[in-house]
Every structure is written in structure tokens, then in C-alpha cells.
Design an enzyme around this catalytic site. Sequence first.
Site, short mmCIF file in Angstrom:
data_model
loop_
_atom_site.label_atom_id
_atom_site.label_comp_id
_atom_site.label_asym_id
_atom_site.label_seq_id
_atom_site.Cartn_x
_atom_site.Cartn_y
_atom_site.Cartn_z
N ASP A 105 -10.42 24.23 -10.17
CA ASP A 105 -11.67 24.99 -10.52
C ASP A 105 -12.90 23.73 -9.72
O ASP A 105 -12.49 22.59 -9.78
CB ASP A 105 -12.10 24.40 -12.00
CG ASP A 105 -13.33 25.07 -12.47
OD1 ASP A 105 -12.99 25.93 -13.80
OD2 ASP A 105 -14.51 24.92 -11.60
N HIS A 129 -9.53 34.33 -17.13
CA HIS A 129 -9.44 33.65 -16.83
C HIS A 129 -8.45 32.33 -17.81
O HIS A 129 -8.84 32.43 -18.75
CB HIS A 129 -10.20 32.76 -15.59
CG HIS A 129 -11.46 32.18 -15.99
ND1 HIS A 129 -11.83 33.52 -16.23
CD2 HIS A 129 -12.05 31.73 -16.61
CE1 HIS A 129 -13.24 32.97 -16.85
NE2 HIS A 129 -13.06 31.88 -16.69
P1 5GP Z 1 -15.75 30.66 -17.09
O1 5GP Z 1 -17.88 29.58 -18.09
O2 5GP Z 1 -16.45 32.33 -17.20
O3 5GP Z 1 -14.72 30.42 -19.05
O4 5GP Z 1 -15.21 29.54 -16.30
C1 5GP Z 1 -15.66 30.18 -15.11
C2 5GP Z 1 -15.43 28.90 -14.12
O5 5GP Z 1 -14.99 29.06 -12.99
C3 5GP Z 1 -15.77 27.68 -14.52
O6 5GP Z 1 -15.71 26.89 -14.92
C4 5GP Z 1 -16.02 27.34 -12.42
O7 5GP Z 1 -16.52 25.81 -12.09
C5 5GP Z 1 -15.36 28.27 -11.86
N1 5GP Z 1 -15.65 28.81 -10.98
C6 5GP Z 1 -16.62 29.69 -10.39
N2 5GP Z 1 -17.09 30.37 -9.13
C7 5GP Z 1 -15.69 29.71 -8.92
C8 5GP Z 1 -14.45 29.85 -7.06
O8 5GP Z 1 -15.81 30.10 -6.53
N3 5GP Z 1 -14.43 29.27 -7.06
C9 5GP Z 1 -13.44 28.56 -8.12
N4 5GP Z 1 -12.43 27.78 -7.23
N5 5GP Z 1 -13.88 27.84 -8.98
C10 5GP Z 1 -15.62 28.95 -9.59
#
Ligand code: 5GP
Length: 139
Positions: free
Chosen positions: A32, A101
Site C-alpha cells: 500500500d 481489495h
Molecule cells: P480503501 O480505503 O478503499 O479500503 O483502501 C484503498 C487503499 O489503497 C488505501 O490504503 C490507499 O493507500 C491505497 N492506494 C490508493 N491508491 C493507490 C495506488 O495507486 N497504489 C498503491 N500501492 N496503493 C494505493
Amino acid sequence: MKKEDCIFCKIANGEIPSATLYEDENFRVILDLGPASKGHALILPKEHSANLYELPDETAAKALILAKKIISRMTRALGCDGYNIVQNNGEAAGQTVHHFHMHLIPRYQGDQVGLGWQVGELTDADKNEILEKFQSTED
Ligand code: 5GP
Ligand code: ZN
């Protein structure tokens, strides 16, 4: 199916480079970019589903087996003391990227990762209402 303009479709399928821990025909596991702790990783299916509701059962089953494998290896690699597996569905639940995810978050004794909630109380009224409503839904 892949979804146009979905960043996780592009990352999972290698169109955008990522720090990849693991890849197979169905999944990519990446670090992440905004980690909650050292080693925070994401399991991304290569096919697009917006959330768990849409995820095919077969992929859901494989995702949990893969989570077990990755956290076991990462625990040996990093020497962490525990793991949280977090999976957000919907904006109200904190989902910001609408491609299913799973977060694999290593925990270290005494770390300041905040995943808690304020403990409430299960009232008789809530309990009865929930049980009744749930039983009246179809699977
Ligand atoms: P959510 O809040 O949708 O459950 O989590 C999204 C996660 O994706 C967050 O922890 C954020 O840091 C991560 N994230 C968002 N965009 C990217 C990206 O382009 N690359 C990576 N490696 N992580 C990402
Ligand atoms: Zn996608």
C-alpha cells in the site's frame, strides 16, 4: 472483466507498476502506498468487482486462502506480532477505491494503528429487530 479508468484494474494487470509481493493468474499483492504500518499490503483480484457483494464466490474463497499464505510469509519476513485483515465495502465503510481489495496490516506490539471502535451495547430491542429482519431476508 477489467474496468476502464479503474486504477486497481491497471495495477493488478501490470499496466501501472507497483511494489509487487506476489502474483498469480488471479491476483496481485502489492504494498500500500499509504501504509498503516510497515508491510501493509493489498490483495487485488485481476478481474474487476467493485466490492465483496459483487465478488464471485470462487474468487472470494481464493482471496482468503491467499491472505493466509501472505500473512504467514510476511510474519516470518518482518517479525510482526499480529495481523489485521480489513476489507471495506462502500464509502460509509471507508472504501475509497471501488475495486475489491483486502488490506493485510501487520501489527507490532504497542503500535499506534487505529482500527478500533467505541464499544456499544446490544439492547434487547436491537437484538430482536435484527434477528427478525435478518431471518426474513432471502439468501
Ligand atoms: P480503501 O480505503 O478503499 O479500503 O483502501 C484503498 C487503499 O489503497 C488505501 O490504503 C490507499 O493507500 C491505497 N492506494 C490508493 N491508491 C493507490 C495506488 O495507486 N497504489 C498503491 N500501492 N496503493 C494505493
Ligand atoms: Zn477495477
